[in-house]
Write an enzyme that holds these catalytic residues in place. Structure first.
Site, mmCIF file in Angstrom:
data_model
loop_
_atom_site.group_PDB
_atom_site.id
_atom_site.type_symbol
_atom_site.label_atom_id
_atom_site.label_comp_id
_atom_site.label_asym_id
_atom_site.label_seq_id
_atom_site.Cartn_x
_atom_site.Cartn_y
_atom_site.Cartn_z
ATOM 1 N N LYS A 1 0.853 -1.200 0.000
ATOM 2 C CA LYS A 1 0.000 0.000 0.000
ATOM 3 C C LYS A 1 0.885 1.245 0.000
ATOM 4 C CE LYS A 1 -1.855 2.850 2.827
ATOM 5 N NZ LYS A 1 -1.917 4.095 2.026
ATOM 6 N N GLU B 1 10.402 1.423 10.290
ATOM 7 C CA GLU B 1 11.380 2.492 10.087
ATOM 8 C C GLU B 1 10.624 3.800 10.283
ATOM 9 O OE1 GLU B 1 13.084 5.229 9.172
ATOM 10 O OE2 GLU B 1 13.491 4.730 7.069
HETATM 11 P P1 NAP Z 1 2.034 8.059 8.213
HETATM 12 O O1 NAP Z 1 0.682 8.514 8.590
HETATM 13 O O2 NAP Z 1 2.786 7.220 9.172
HETATM 14 O O3 NAP Z 1 1.887 7.293 6.816
HETATM 15 C C1 NAP Z 1 2.747 6.276 6.358
HETATM 16 C C2 NAP Z 1 1.929 5.190 5.669
HETATM 17 O O4 NAP Z 1 1.085 4.553 6.640
HETATM 18 C C3 NAP Z 1 1.005 5.729 4.593
HETATM 19 O O5 NAP Z 1 0.928 4.795 3.550
HETATM 20 C C4 NAP Z 1 -0.311 5.841 5.334
HETATM 21 O O6 NAP Z 1 -1.436 5.865 4.494
HETATM 22 C C5 NAP Z 1 -0.252 4.584 6.173
HETATM 23 N N1 NAP Z 1 -1.180 4.560 7.309
HETATM 24 C C6 NAP Z 1 -1.722 5.607 7.985
HETATM 25 N N2 NAP Z 1 -2.544 5.164 8.954
HETATM 26 C C7 NAP Z 1 -2.528 3.810 8.902
HETATM 27 C C8 NAP Z 1 -3.181 2.784 9.646
HETATM 28 N N3 NAP Z 1 -4.025 3.051 10.634
HETATM 29 N N4 NAP Z 1 -2.928 1.502 9.326
HETATM 30 C C9 NAP Z 1 -2.082 1.190 8.329
HETATM 31 N N5 NAP Z 1 -1.449 2.119 7.584
HETATM 32 C C10 NAP Z 1 -1.659 3.420 7.864
HETATM 33 O O7 NAP Z 1 2.919 9.253 7.833
HETATM 34 P P2 NAP Z 1 2.425 10.597 7.090
HETATM 35 O O8 NAP Z 1 1.120 11.069 7.627
HETATM 36 O O9 NAP Z 1 2.518 10.377 5.663
HETATM 37 O O10 NAP Z 1 3.501 11.591 7.608
HETATM 38 C C11 NAP Z 1 3.415 12.024 8.954
HETATM 39 C C12 NAP Z 1 4.783 12.112 9.554
HETATM 40 O O11 NAP Z 1 5.442 10.830 9.469
HETATM 41 C C13 NAP Z 1 5.733 13.041 8.846
HETATM 42 O O12 NAP Z 1 5.506 14.362 9.178
HETATM 43 C C14 NAP Z 1 7.048 12.492 9.294
HETATM 44 O O13 NAP Z 1 7.363 12.977 10.567
HETATM 45 C C15 NAP Z 1 6.820 11.016 9.367
HETATM 46 N N6 NAP Z 1 7.312 10.310 8.186
HETATM 47 C C16 NAP Z 1 8.409 9.549 8.314
HETATM 48 C C17 NAP Z 1 8.904 8.885 7.221
HETATM 49 C C18 NAP Z 1 10.097 8.030 7.303
HETATM 50 O O14 NAP Z 1 10.754 7.817 6.299
HETATM 51 N N7 NAP Z 1 10.411 7.468 8.446
HETATM 52 C C19 NAP Z 1 8.281 9.012 5.987
HETATM 53 C C20 NAP Z 1 7.128 9.794 5.882
HETATM 54 C C21 NAP Z 1 6.660 10.417 7.005
HETATM 55 P P3 NAP Z 1 -2.037 7.244 3.888
HETATM 56 O O15 NAP Z 1 -1.019 8.306 4.090
HETATM 57 O O16 NAP Z 1 -2.290 6.906 2.480
HETATM 58 O O17 NAP Z 1 -3.286 7.519 4.610
#
Ligand code: NAP
Ligand code: MG
Length: 491
Positions: free
Chosen positions: A177, A252
């Site tokens: 996903k 990660e």
């Molecule tokens: P996120 O919410 O953790 O999203 C990462 C992935 O998880 C996306 O595919 C998201 O789907 C999915 N997801 C969200 N809720 C879920 C659930 N309940 N069950 C399963 N999967 C779920 O991260 P984000 O909102 O994109 O970014 C928020 C913060 O995360 C950023 O500001 C940053 O601090 C951090 N981040 C870290 C990394 C890294 O490389 N470690 C990368 C990106 C972001 P959808 O987004 O499609 O809803």
């Protein structure tokens, strides 16, 4: 541009016909619509992956046979490199040269794991020396089963490759996903896999919301392993969901990584790597070195060079020549980063440069690259991930103080040190509590080397041979090798 789910080797709309918008972050235009998977769609995808694993023999192929598919996927990515890189730019916002780099790296990742898949054939069994000569024992590696891979939006195709390539090499099947805001290139990956004849069900791509499609993957009883990159709170949810039926996990989760610069460092070199460490990919990098610690003798000169160079960064649409900073990925991310800057100011930080929407960019999720000073040690700006082009910089006096400040974080993903004194650099590298350490640079990443964090930055390691182990179980096979009687009950 693809717009449907890829499940069991076929393209299909979502079960309820719903879609979501694809927005170009440089223009704020809706450029496409993609199917939003329901829990029912995820169930069909997981069952297809299950069948491909349990019955259709993907894990029974030799590593060399699986490697042929992986190499063909790598070739398929390279054949469409320019086109896929452009898709990444209009979906994610990053400058084209960065997208080009990502696409090449993604292809390289499939080649690398093809090599490891071949090696699985050559050294499948590890003999184990036992103290009892009547027994022989060996350890073999086997694929875990169906892997659910959930990835973020900062490196859309590359994060897909980091999970899909080792999983397929190991013999796992996958339900992937992508993040809703960047789903285009994951669908192209599915199209390439389809073109090269990857058997149905081995790779399934379900686009859609985290709370729906993502949640359905992590809750599914028939998924054996969850591989996730993203935020800490979602990482916690995944760990909790995995606990119910003891799914394997690798997480990660980002960080707040330090960059320590000593007085003997060359100022321009330090400024170059500090900038690369925080402005590359608009600072939307889990390993970004967002806390810079500079030894006091260098501090003033370094800060003024950093501000001078930061103001020169060319901002613009990632498709334009010479642009080095594109828009942030989404309206939501832009708002979050702006809010974090405002909170930093309210906590007492000084904006040395940047901090606002650049002039002449009324449309698009643009933000000036930002340098903050006087950031209080207890503030969120110093402690929490901002995930944007925002760096906090402060001075230190001794090596001990630098190490203490660097390690004073609940995260431990990456850390960097710059010094011409190799012994000191090695000492500081050893003292860092982080999974990835850079000496005299920040960010260069190689498929061959382990990637992952200490503390709240995650569990497990991706990339290299460690990345393959994420998708393998270890089985011992022990044989009673003599014709003798055991003689416990029956003498
Ligand atoms: P996120 O919410 O953790 O999203 C990462 C992935 O998880 C996306 O595919 C998201 O789907 C999915 N997801 C969200 N809720 C879920 C659930 N309940 N069950 C399963 N999967 C779920 O991260 P984000 O909102 O994109 O970014 C928020 C913060 O995360 C950023 O500001 C940053 O601090 C951090 N981040 C870290 C990394 C890294 O490389 N470690 C990368 C990106 C972001 P959808 O987004 O499609 O809803
Ligand atoms: Mg997008």
């Amino acid at each position: 541009m693809r717009s449907e789910l890829y499940i069991d080797g076929k393209w299909r709309p979502s079960s309820d016909g719903r879609t979501f918008d694809v927005v170009n972050p440089a223009t704020e235009e809706v450029i496409h619509r993609i199917a939003a998977a329901t829990a029912e769609d995820v169930d069909v995808a997981v069952k297809a992956a299950r069948r491909a694993f349990d019955r259709d023999g993907w894990p029974k192929l030799s590593g060399a046979q699986r490697a042929r598919y992986l190499r063909a996927i790598a070739e398929g990515i390279r054949a469409r490199q320019a086109e896929i890189a452009r898709l990444e730019v209009i979906d994610n916002g990053k400058p084209l040269p960065e997208a080009d780099w990502d696409v090449a790296d993604a292809a390289g990742c499939f080649d690398f794991y093809a090599g490891l898949a071949e090696q699985l054939d050559n050294s499948p069994e590890e003999p184990i020396a036992l103290p009892d000569a009547r027994f022989t024992s060996k350890a073999v590696k086997e694929p875990i089963g169906v892997a659910g891979a959930i990835i973020p939006w900062n490196y859309p195709l590359l994060m897909a490759a980091w999970k899909v390539a080792p999983a397929l090499a190991a013999g796992c099947t996958v339900v992937l996903k992508p993040a809703e805001v960047t789903s285009l290139t994951a669908l192209e990956l599915a199209a390439i896999a389809d073109d090269v004849g990857l058997p149905a069900g081995v790779l399934n791509v379900v686009t859609g919301a985290g709370a729906v499609a993502g949640q359905a993957i992590i809750d599914h009883r028939q998924v054996d392993k969850l591989a996730f990159t993203g935020s800490g709170p979602v990482g916690s949810k995944i760990m909790a969901a995995a606990a119910r039926d003891i799914k394997r996990i690798s997480l990660e989760l980002g960080g707040k990584s330090p960059f320590v610069v000593f007085d003997d460092a060359d100022i321009d070199e330090a400024v170059e790597w500090i900038m690369f460490g925080i402005f590359w990919n608009q600072g939307q990098v889990c390993s970004a070195t967002s806390r810079v610690l500079v030894q006091e003798g260098n501090y003033d000169r370094l800060l003024s060079r950093l501000v001078e160079e930061t103001k020169k960064i060319r901002i613009g649409n990632g498709l334009e020549d010479g642009v080095l900073l594109g828009p942030l990925v989404s309206k939501r991310q832009h708002q979050q980063v702006v809010t974090a800057i405002e909170a930093a100011k309210a906590a007492g930080a000084t904006v040395a440069c940047g901090g606002k929407r650049p002039k002449g960019f009324e449309t698009g999720y643009y933000l000036e690259p930002t340098v903050l000073t006087d950031v209080p040690l207890e503030s969120d700006a110093w402690r929490e991930e901002i995930f944007g082009p925002v760096v906090s910089i402060r001075s230190f006096s001794t090596e001990e103080e630098a190490i203490e400040l660097a390690n004073d974080s609940r995260f431990g993903l990456a850390a960097a040190v710059m010094s011409r004194d190799d012994r000191r650099a090695e000492r500081v590298a050893a003292a860092f509590r982080a999974g990835i350490v850079w000496i005299n640079c920040s960010q260069p990443t190689f498929t061959e080397a382990p990637w992952g964090g200490y503390k709240e930055s995650g569990i497990g390691r991706e990339l290299g041979r460690w990345g393959l182990d994420n998708y393998l179980e270890t089985k011992q096979i022990t044989r009673f090798a003599t014709g003798e009687k055991w003689g416990w009950y029956i003498k």
